[in-house]
Design an enzyme around this catalytic site. Structure first.
Site, PDB file in Angstrom:
ATOM      1  N   ASP A   1      -1.192  -2.240  59.907  1.00 25.86           N
ATOM      2  CA  ASP A   1      -1.934  -0.980  59.783  1.00 25.86           C
ATOM      3  C   ASP A   1      -3.140  -1.075  60.705  1.00 25.86           C
ATOM      4  O   ASP A   1      -4.032  -1.883  60.465  1.00 25.86           O
ATOM      5  CB  ASP A   1      -2.389  -0.774  58.339  1.00 25.86           C
TER       6      ASP A   1
ATOM      7  N   ASP B   1       8.284   5.506  48.937  1.00 27.36           N
ATOM      8  CA  ASP B   1       7.339   4.746  48.123  1.00 27.36           C
ATOM      9  C   ASP B   1       7.899   4.665  46.707  1.00 27.36           C
ATOM     10  O   ASP B   1       8.206   5.691  46.103  1.00 27.36           O
ATOM     11  CB  ASP B   1       5.976   5.454  48.074  1.00 27.36           C
TER      12      ASP B   1
END
Lengths: 252, 203
Positions: A130, A11
């Protein structure tokens, strides 16, 4: 035959790696390029950068990170996060990214998948999904914003549409398994893998080396992605690969 | 100096950086004189065969590439660049290639995933200066079409993907790699180094 791939995910915010990273030998543990090079040396088969910058400046910084990374590593890498136009894709691919991950923007505008695939080739377009189990439906629903917002879209249906529109690969994250370290969502992964004929990267839930074996065999995944367990050295990529090799799964 | 031939197809940055990391100077160029003067030339490429040949013809780089091959200096085609070395392709219609090696480019056909994308293990089929002293290992592929060389003697290495798939070809000074050596970890870099080493043998 193709080897199963192990993919660490980083990230990145405003050009820096976030989520604590526990590499002791790094000069600068926040530098995504140095961390990427480390994972390359440690046997990662591919890398994913997730850009979580919220500002225009942060996104511009990501292009620089991509450029520097492309010059340093010898494995393919995907960049995702906040990409909503073909021009964004072009900028990142030009800078040296091999693949582009798209998520929310593709749900809002599925044409983005088709346009990207036509312009750059399917192999460049990774659609990230997701998904969370919806007990009322008895199947999985797509969520956005880190699992907070339901979309009312069925994950299996969406996976098929993404493939039909030219996605080259699916990055499938289970919002139920993510963060639990109890293992990947084998059921979800298998359902999607059996439905589509493009590669599926399973994500969310890895906590022990054998979880990768489960998702590759029972889950029929082509690749397994994890972040925290690798960053915190709870296991190394080599340990995962040794376990897979011992059990007869082809790895690099 | 290593020339990376720029004909408007694909990502040349990664190839050029990989060559530089191995200690060679590179120039990304479409200039005929610059290419012909280089110690080795690399023809990269991502995209469609027909578009690539059109670009090469329009820029006159098709004849420059052939001239380079005839010079005897090492030349390497990567991915689509390797396919272009052959006689013809059936990718979206019939197309004529550079014809430096006899053979054709055909589509993967069968009940399996296409493109052939990911890490696959090389089998070395004959000895070659490219992989002298190296062990067979995995390299990274992304392609939907593959090469059927006419002559077994041109086929240096293959991988297994529901059939034998051409991975490395070579004849004299002309070489090709279907995978991306610049994206294939340590083994990819060693193979690229093997090719670049040919410039030293020449001098």
């Amino acid at each position: 035959m193709l080897a199963k791939r192990i993919i660490p995910c980083l990230d990145v915010k405003d050009g820096r790696v976030v989520k604590g990273v526990n590499f002791v030998n790094l000069r600068d543990a926040g530098d995504p390029v140095e961390l990427a090079a480390t994972y390359d040396r440690e046997g990662a088969d591919e890398l994913v950068f997730l850009d979580i910058s919220a500002s225009v400046e942060g996104r511009a910084t990501m292009v620089e990170v991509v450029k520097r990374t492309a010059g340093e590593i010898t494995i393919p890498f995907t960049v995702g996060g906040g990409i909503s136009h073909v021009d964004d894709m072009k900028r990142l691919l030009r800078a040296g990214a091999d693949k582009i991950g798209i998520n929310t923007a593709a749900i809002r505008n599925p044409q983005l998948i088709s346009d990207g695939a036509r312009k750059f080739g399917s192999q460049c377009i990774v659609v990230a999904i997701d998904a969370k189990f919806n007990p009322e439906w008895g199947e999985w629903e797509i969520f956005t914003h880190g699992g907070r917002n339901g979309t009312g879209i069925r994950a299996l249906e969406w996976a098929r549409e993404a493939e039909r529109r030219g996605a080259g690969e699916l990055l499938l994250t289970s919002m139920d398994a993510d963060g639990t370290k109890d293992g990947f969502d084998v059921k979800l992964t298998r359902a999607v893998s059996e439905l589509v004929s493009i590669p599926v990267i399973a994500s969310g839930g890895a906590g022990r080396v054998e979880h990768f074996h489960d998702v590759f065999t029972e889950g029929k995944a082509d690749a397994g992605l994890a972040a925290t367990i690798f960053h915190y050295k709870e296991m190394t990529i080599q340990e995962v690969k040794d376990d897979l090799k011992r059990k007869g799964v082809e790895v690099r | 100096m290593i020339a990376i031939i720029d004909y408007g197809m694909g990502n040349l940055h990664s190839v050029s950086k990989a060559v530089e990391r191995l200690g060679y100077e590179t120039v990304v160029t479409s200039d005929a004189a610059e290419i012909l003067a280089a110690d080795a030339a690399i023809l990269p490429g991502v995209g469609a065969f027909g578009d690539a040949m059109d670009n090469l013809r329009e820029t006159g780089l098709d004849s420059v590439t052939k001239q380079y091959a005839a010079s005897g200096k090492p030349m390497l085609g990567i991915c689509l660049g390797m396919q272009l070395l052959f006689s013809e392709s059936e990718e979206y219609g019939a197309h004529t290639g550079l014809g430096l090696l006899p053979g054709s480019v055909v589509r993967f056909q069968g009940d399996y995933k296409v493109p052939h994308m990911g890490w696959n293990k090389l089998s070395f089929l004959q000895s070659s200066p490219l992989f002298e002293g190296l062990e067979e290992g995995h390299v990274y592929f992304v392609h939907s079409f593959h090469v059927k060389p006419e002559l077994p003697s041109d086929l240096l290495a293959s991988v297994d993907y529901y059939q034998p798939v051409t991975a490395i070809v070579g004849r004299g000074n002309v070489y090709g790699m279907q995978f991306h050596p610049e994206k294939s970890g340590d083994l990819g870099m060693r193979l690229l180094e093997g090719f670049l080493g040919l410039t030293k043998q020449q001098q």
